[in-house]
Design a protein around this motif. Structure first.
Motif, PDB file in Angstrom:
ATOM      1  N   SER A 295      48.942  44.502  30.552  1.00 42.62           N
ATOM      2  CA  SER A 295      49.621  43.253  30.904  1.00 42.62           C
ATOM      3  C   SER A 295      48.645  42.098  31.106  1.00 42.62           C
ATOM      4  CB  SER A 295      50.434  43.446  32.197  1.00 42.62           C
ATOM      5  OG  SER A 295      49.563  43.714  33.283  1.00 42.62           O
ATOM      6  N   ALA A 296      47.349  42.416  31.112  1.00 41.94           N
ATOM      7  CA  ALA A 296      46.362  41.355  31.313  1.00 41.94           C
ATOM      8  C   ALA A 296      46.345  40.424  30.110  1.00 41.94           C
ATOM      9  CB  ALA A 296      44.982  41.966  31.520  1.00 41.94           C
ATOM     10  N   ALA A 297      46.127  39.158  30.379  1.00 40.28           N
ATOM     11  CA  ALA A 297      46.135  38.162  29.301  1.00 40.28           C
ATOM     12  C   ALA A 297      44.836  38.214  28.518  1.00 40.28           C
ATOM     13  CB  ALA A 297      46.323  36.779  29.891  1.00 40.28           C
ATOM     14  N   THR A 298      44.919  38.031  27.207  1.00 36.95           N
ATOM     15  CA  THR A 298      43.732  37.954  26.361  1.00 36.95           C
ATOM     16  C   THR A 298      43.840  36.737  25.471  1.00 36.95           C
ATOM     17  OG1 THR A 298      44.685  39.239  24.559  1.00 36.95           O
ATOM     18  CG2 THR A 298      43.585  40.484  26.282  1.00 36.95           C
ATOM     19  N   TYR A 327      39.448  48.148  23.513  1.00 36.65           N
ATOM     20  CA  TYR A 327      39.469  46.761  23.954  1.00 36.65           C
ATOM     21  C   TYR A 327      39.859  46.623  25.419  1.00 36.65           C
ATOM     22  CZ  TYR A 327      38.653  45.439  19.177  1.00 36.65           C
ATOM     23  OH  TYR A 327      38.074  45.290  17.950  1.00 36.65           O
ATOM     24  N   VAL A 328      39.092  45.797  26.131  1.00 38.27           N
ATOM     25  CA  VAL A 328      39.328  45.555  27.549  1.00 38.27           C
ATOM     26  C   VAL A 328      39.385  44.048  27.792  1.00 38.27           C
ATOM     27  CG1 VAL A 328      38.245  47.697  28.320  1.00 38.27           C
ATOM     28  CG2 VAL A 328      36.840  45.652  27.992  1.00 38.27           C
ATOM     29  N   ALA A 329      39.868  43.668  28.963  1.00 40.33           N
ATOM     30  CA  ALA A 329      39.954  42.242  29.320  1.00 40.33           C
ATOM     31  C   ALA A 329      39.187  42.005  30.612  1.00 40.33           C
ATOM     32  CB  ALA A 329      41.404  41.831  29.497  1.00 40.33           C
ATOM     33  N   PRO A 330      38.575  40.838  30.733  1.00 37.67           N
ATOM     34  CA  PRO A 330      37.864  40.521  31.984  1.00 37.67           C
ATOM     35  C   PRO A 330      38.840  40.530  33.154  1.00 37.67           C
ATOM     36  CG  PRO A 330      37.342  38.934  30.257  1.00 37.67           C
ATOM     37  CD  PRO A 330      38.506  39.732  29.764  1.00 37.67           C
ATOM     38  N   THR A 331      38.406  41.114  34.242  1.00 40.48           N
ATOM     39  CA  THR A 331      39.234  41.099  35.442  1.00 40.48           C
ATOM     40  C   THR A 331      39.184  39.713  36.062  1.00 40.48           C
ATOM     41  OG1 THR A 331      38.652  43.397  35.855  1.00 40.48           O
ATOM     42  CG2 THR A 331      39.606  42.190  37.691  1.00 40.48           C
ATOM     43  N   LYS A 332      40.308  39.173  36.513  1.00 39.20           N
ATOM     44  CA  LYS A 332      40.342  37.866  37.146  1.00 39.20           C
ATOM     45  C   LYS A 332      39.471  37.895  38.393  1.00 39.20           C
ATOM     46  CE  LYS A 332      43.478  34.285  38.811  1.00 39.20           C
ATOM     47  NZ  LYS A 332      44.882  33.927  39.113  1.00 39.20           N
ATOM     48  N   SER A 333      38.559  36.954  38.461  1.00 40.95           N
ATOM     49  CA  SER A 333      37.589  36.932  39.555  1.00 40.95           C
ATOM     50  C   SER A 333      37.937  35.834  40.549  1.00 40.95           C
ATOM     51  CB  SER A 333      36.182  36.699  38.995  1.00 40.95           C
ATOM     52  OG  SER A 333      35.225  36.682  40.029  1.00 40.95           O
ATOM     53  N   ALA A 334      37.557  36.037  41.809  1.00 38.10           N
ATOM     54  CA  ALA A 334      37.822  35.043  42.850  1.00 38.10           C
ATOM     55  C   ALA A 334      36.745  35.130  43.916  1.00 38.10           C
ATOM     56  CB  ALA A 334      39.191  35.275  43.464  1.00 38.10           C
ATOM     57  N   SER A 335      36.605  34.048  44.682  1.00 38.39           N
ATOM     58  CA  SER A 335      35.648  34.014  45.785  1.00 38.39           C
ATOM     59  C   SER A 335      36.388  34.287  47.087  1.00 38.39           C
ATOM     60  CB  SER A 335      34.964  32.646  45.834  1.00 38.39           C
ATOM     61  OG  SER A 335      35.949  31.632  45.975  1.00 38.39           O
ATOM     62  N   ILE A 336      35.661  34.209  48.203  1.00 40.33           N
ATOM     63  CA  ILE A 336      36.267  34.386  49.523  1.00 40.33           C
ATOM     64  C   ILE A 336      35.986  33.137  50.360  1.00 40.33           C
ATOM     65  CG2 ILE A 336      36.153  35.691  51.695  1.00 40.33           C
ATOM     66  CD1 ILE A 336      35.574  38.176  50.065  1.00 40.33           C
ATOM     67  N   LYS A 337      37.024  32.573  50.944  1.00 37.89           N
ATOM     68  CA  LYS A 337      36.860  31.434  51.836  1.00 37.89           C
ATOM     69  C   LYS A 337      36.568  31.943  53.243  1.00 37.89           C
ATOM     70  CE  LYS A 337      39.781  28.250  49.227  1.00 37.89           C
ATOM     71  NZ  LYS A 337      40.934  27.313  49.269  1.00 37.89           N
ATOM     72  N   PHE A 338      36.142  31.053  54.116  1.00 37.25           N
ATOM     73  CA  PHE A 338      35.854  31.477  55.486  1.00 37.25           C
ATOM     74  C   PHE A 338      36.318  30.439  56.496  1.00 37.25           C
ATOM     75  CE2 PHE A 338      32.067  29.115  54.174  1.00 37.25           C
ATOM     76  CZ  PHE A 338      31.866  28.259  55.246  1.00 37.25           C
ATOM     77  N   LEU A 370      32.360  31.125  50.581  1.00 36.83           N
ATOM     78  CA  LEU A 370      31.108  31.870  50.558  1.00 36.83           C
ATOM     79  C   LEU A 370      30.530  31.812  49.152  1.00 36.83           C
ATOM     80  CD1 LEU A 370      32.096  35.000  52.688  1.00 36.83           C
ATOM     81  CD2 LEU A 370      30.591  33.118  53.367  1.00 36.83           C
ATOM     82  N   ALA A 371      29.348  31.277  49.023  1.00 39.98           N
ATOM     83  CA  ALA A 371      28.709  31.174  47.713  1.00 39.98           C
ATOM     84  C   ALA A 371      28.180  32.542  47.277  1.00 39.98           C
ATOM     85  CB  ALA A 371      27.560  30.158  47.778  1.00 39.98           C
ATOM     86  N   ASN A 372      28.147  32.763  45.970  1.00 38.94           N
ATOM     87  CA  ASN A 372      27.560  33.977  45.380  1.00 38.94           C
ATOM     88  C   ASN A 372      28.242  35.270  45.831  1.00 38.94           C
ATOM     89  OD1 ASN A 372      25.533  32.385  44.086  1.00 38.94           O
ATOM     90  ND2 ASN A 372      24.416  32.328  46.032  1.00 38.94           N
ATOM     91  N   LEU A 373      29.524  35.172  46.211  1.00 39.22           N
ATOM     92  CA  LEU A 373      30.274  36.383  46.540  1.00 39.22           C
ATOM     93  C   LEU A 373      31.617  36.302  45.827  1.00 39.22           C
ATOM     94  CD1 LEU A 373      30.239  39.023  48.113  1.00 39.22           C
ATOM     95  CD2 LEU A 373      31.344  37.842  50.016  1.00 39.22           C
ATOM     96  N   ASN A 374      31.660  36.904  44.655  1.00 38.17           N
ATOM     97  CA  ASN A 374      32.874  36.898  43.830  1.00 38.17           C
ATOM     98  C   ASN A 374      33.239  38.318  43.442  1.00 38.17           C
ATOM     99  OD1 ASN A 374      33.418  33.882  43.114  1.00 38.17           O
ATOM    100  ND2 ASN A 374      31.209  34.157  42.889  1.00 38.17           N
ATOM    101  N   GLY A 375      34.519  38.530  43.191  1.00 34.64           N
ATOM    102  CA  GLY A 375      34.965  39.859  42.790  1.00 34.64           C
ATOM    103  C   GLY A 375      36.361  39.831  42.227  1.00 34.64           C
ATOM    104  N   SER A 376      36.828  40.986  41.807  1.00 32.93           N
ATOM    105  CA  SER A 376      38.149  41.105  41.190  1.00 32.93           C
ATOM    106  C   SER A 376      39.254  40.897  42.205  1.00 32.93           C
ATOM    107  CB  SER A 376      38.306  42.488  40.545  1.00 32.93           C
ATOM    108  OG  SER A 376      37.301  42.701  39.580  1.00 32.93           O
ATOM    109  N   VAL A 377      40.222  40.102  41.836  1.00 38.94           N
ATOM    110  CA  VAL A 377      41.368  39.869  42.709  1.00 38.94           C
ATOM    111  C   VAL A 377      42.036  41.207  43.020  1.00 38.94           C
ATOM    112  CG1 VAL A 377      43.657  38.813  42.873  1.00 38.94           C
ATOM    113  CG2 VAL A 377      41.763  37.550  41.825  1.00 38.94           C
ATOM    114  N   GLY A 378      42.344  41.392  44.289  1.00 38.64           N
ATOM    115  CA  GLY A 378      42.994  42.638  44.694  1.00 38.64           C
ATOM    116  C   GLY A 378      42.030  43.666  45.234  1.00 38.64           C
ATOM    117  N   THR A 379      40.737  43.453  45.026  1.00 36.94           N
ATOM    118  CA  THR A 379      39.739  44.362  45.593  1.00 36.94           C
ATOM    119  C   THR A 379      39.125  43.702  46.828  1.00 36.94           C
ATOM    120  OG1 THR A 379      37.942  43.477  44.229  1.00 36.94           O
ATOM    121  CG2 THR A 379      39.215  45.327  43.330  1.00 36.94           C
ATOM    122  N   LYS A 380      38.492  44.510  47.661  1.00 38.99           N
ATOM    123  CA  LYS A 380      37.967  43.999  48.919  1.00 38.99           C
ATOM    124  C   LYS A 380      36.449  43.952  48.944  1.00 38.99           C
ATOM    125  CE  LYS A 380      41.685  45.218  52.133  1.00 38.99           C
ATOM    126  NZ  LYS A 380      42.031  45.983  53.372  1.00 38.99           N
ATOM    127  N   ALA A 381      35.937  42.965  49.695  1.00 38.77           N
ATOM    128  CA  ALA A 381      34.513  42.921  50.030  1.00 38.77           C
ATOM    129  C   ALA A 381      34.391  43.487  51.440  1.00 38.77           C
ATOM    130  CB  ALA A 381      33.994  41.493  49.984  1.00 38.77           C
TER     131      ALA A 381
END
Length: 430
Positions: A295-298, A327-338, A370-381
């Motif tokens: 279902s991921a967009a390409t 074939y794979v798709a990049p996971t949507k990435s996001a940062s964390i606010k504080f 937070l700078a330099n801290l990004n990851g896949s939406v839905g996963t935790k830091a």
């Protein structure tokens, strides 16, 4: 001696003579009737359906016990011990059946280690085992565990030792008559990749045996003790199928893995593997930052997974040593606010005003991310990663020159990417 005494003696001896003669005749007749005669003797095969154990009611003889000349091979005491044995070498198979003119049935049996062989009473009918023998299951099949079904294996040790751990067998040792070794040495197959397709336990020992398929040398495939295998993540490219992970948005190769080859067709001259059967294995090792979620967009319009359209047939059917694209798709990435919070004595927190607040580098607070801290939406830091990122950004120590208060970062919580982490500080007056 008077005449009456003589007469009495004569009559007594005559009577005794008659009894003796009559007894001799009866004894001979009884002896002649004691021995039965075999009326049939047939081979019934030595398959696992004829595996037997003992009831303890009858002994084992060199021939049917009621035939003349039958000698004892094993007593009922011995057979009882064999029936309770924890060693599969003491399994037996019945391979001939005989009937006598007395209507009795006898089976010829042999232990699978060939130490005992003889005839035993088997009841009055050849339709089922009875009397001194009864059917016995020497091996119990079970489903292959999910973990083993998805792994590749090699021999833990190689050599010629015939103990179930270094060689492969036509059946688990001593569970089927005549089912010996498949190979007599595993030394030449040290690096062969093995996959488990069947498993079960021997009834007497309770040990686990598995059927392995050698993906390179089919002649090696056979039964082996599970303890004789070791899992491996390494599959030589020549003995598997290389899967390249392709970013569907730009066509770039972002990683690869090797799946052990296992033919799924019946054409021995042209073995191929349907890769769709391996999708679950391929999905488990998709490179970090990518997903195979359909279902991921390409941006390329390609369906995720194996190539669609004209390429699908070529990709799905793979040969040993070949390469396919997945074939794979990049996971949507996001940062964390504080947010900035100070701990209060009652266990609660309150917001820290950023007005006039300076970070550890002497700069005013300009960002809430937070700078330099990004990851896949839905996963935790983890909280540890968040604290490290905050301190690297100068947020470990904050000061307010006008109020003379210093804030020291102490804690936070695990937070999903795309969410907001509450940074908690302690306050101290300068």
């Amino acid at each position: 001696m008077n005449s009456s005494l003589k007469k009495s003696l004569y009559l007594g001896l005559a009577a005794l003579g008659f009894v003796t003669v009559a007894g001799t005749v009866n004894a001979n007749n009884a002896s002649a009737k004691t021995y039965a005669k075999a009326t049939s003797n047939k081979w019934i095969g030595a398959g696992t359906d004829n595996n037997v154990t003992f009831s303890g009611k009858n002994a084992l003889y060199t021939k049917a016990g009621t035939l003349k000349g039958a000698k004892l091979v094993a007593s009922t005491t011995t057979l009882n011990k064999l029936a309770k044995s924890k060693n599969s070498e003491d399994n037996f198979v019945a391979y001939r059946v005989a009937t006598t003119n007395k209507g009795a049935v006898y089976y010829k049996v042999v232990s699978l280690d060939k130490q005992y062989r003889g005839w035993i009473y088997g009841g009055k009918s050849t339709k089922s085992f009875a009397g001194g023998v009864k059917s016995y299951t020497t091996f119990k099949n079970s489903s292959v565990s999910a973990s083993d079904a998805n792994k590749n294996f090699t021999f833990k040790k190689t050599g010629t030792t015939n103990n179930g751990t270094m060689l492969t067998y036509k059946a688990p040792m001593y569970t089927a008559y005549g089912a010996g070794r498949v190979i007599k040495s595993s030394a030449a197959y040290k690096n062969d990749v093995l996959t488990i397709t069947k498993q079960g336990t021997r009834t007497r020992e309770g040990d686990q045996w598995v059927y392995v398929t050698d993906t390179t040398n089919a002649k090696v495939s056979g039964w082996i003790l599970r303890s004789g295998l070791t899992a491996t993540n390494s599959v030589p490219t020549t003995k598997g199928v290389t899967v390249n992970y392709i970013d569907a948005t730009n066509g770039k190769n972002v990683g690869s893995t090797v799946i052990a080859f296992s033919a799924t067709n019946s054409d021995a001259s042209n073995p191929v593997m349907n890769m769709n059967y391996k999708v679950s294995d391929i999905s488990k090792v998709v490179p970090a930052g990518y997903t195979d979620n359909a279902s991921a967009a390409t941006t390329s319009g390609l369906a995720l997974g194996f190539a669609s359209g004209a390429n699908s047939a070529a990709v799905v059917s793979a040969t040993s040593g070949s390469t396919v694209n997945y074939y794979v798709a990049p996971t949507k990435s996001a940062s964390i606010k504080f947010t900035l919070n100070v701990a209060k004595s009652d266990g609660t927190t309150s917001a820290i005003s950023v007005n006039g607040l300076m970070d550890a580098n002497g700069h005013t607070i300009q960002s809430s991310t937070l700078a330099n801290l990004n990851g896949s939406v839905g996963t935790k830091a983890t909280s540890a990663k968040i604290l490290a990122a905050a301190k690297a950004q100068g947020l470990g120590t904050l000061t307010n020159p006008s109020t003379k208060i210093t804030y020291t970062l102490t804690s936070t919580t695990d937070t999903e990417f795309g969410g907001t982490a509450a940074l908690v500080y302690t306050a101290a007056k300068n």
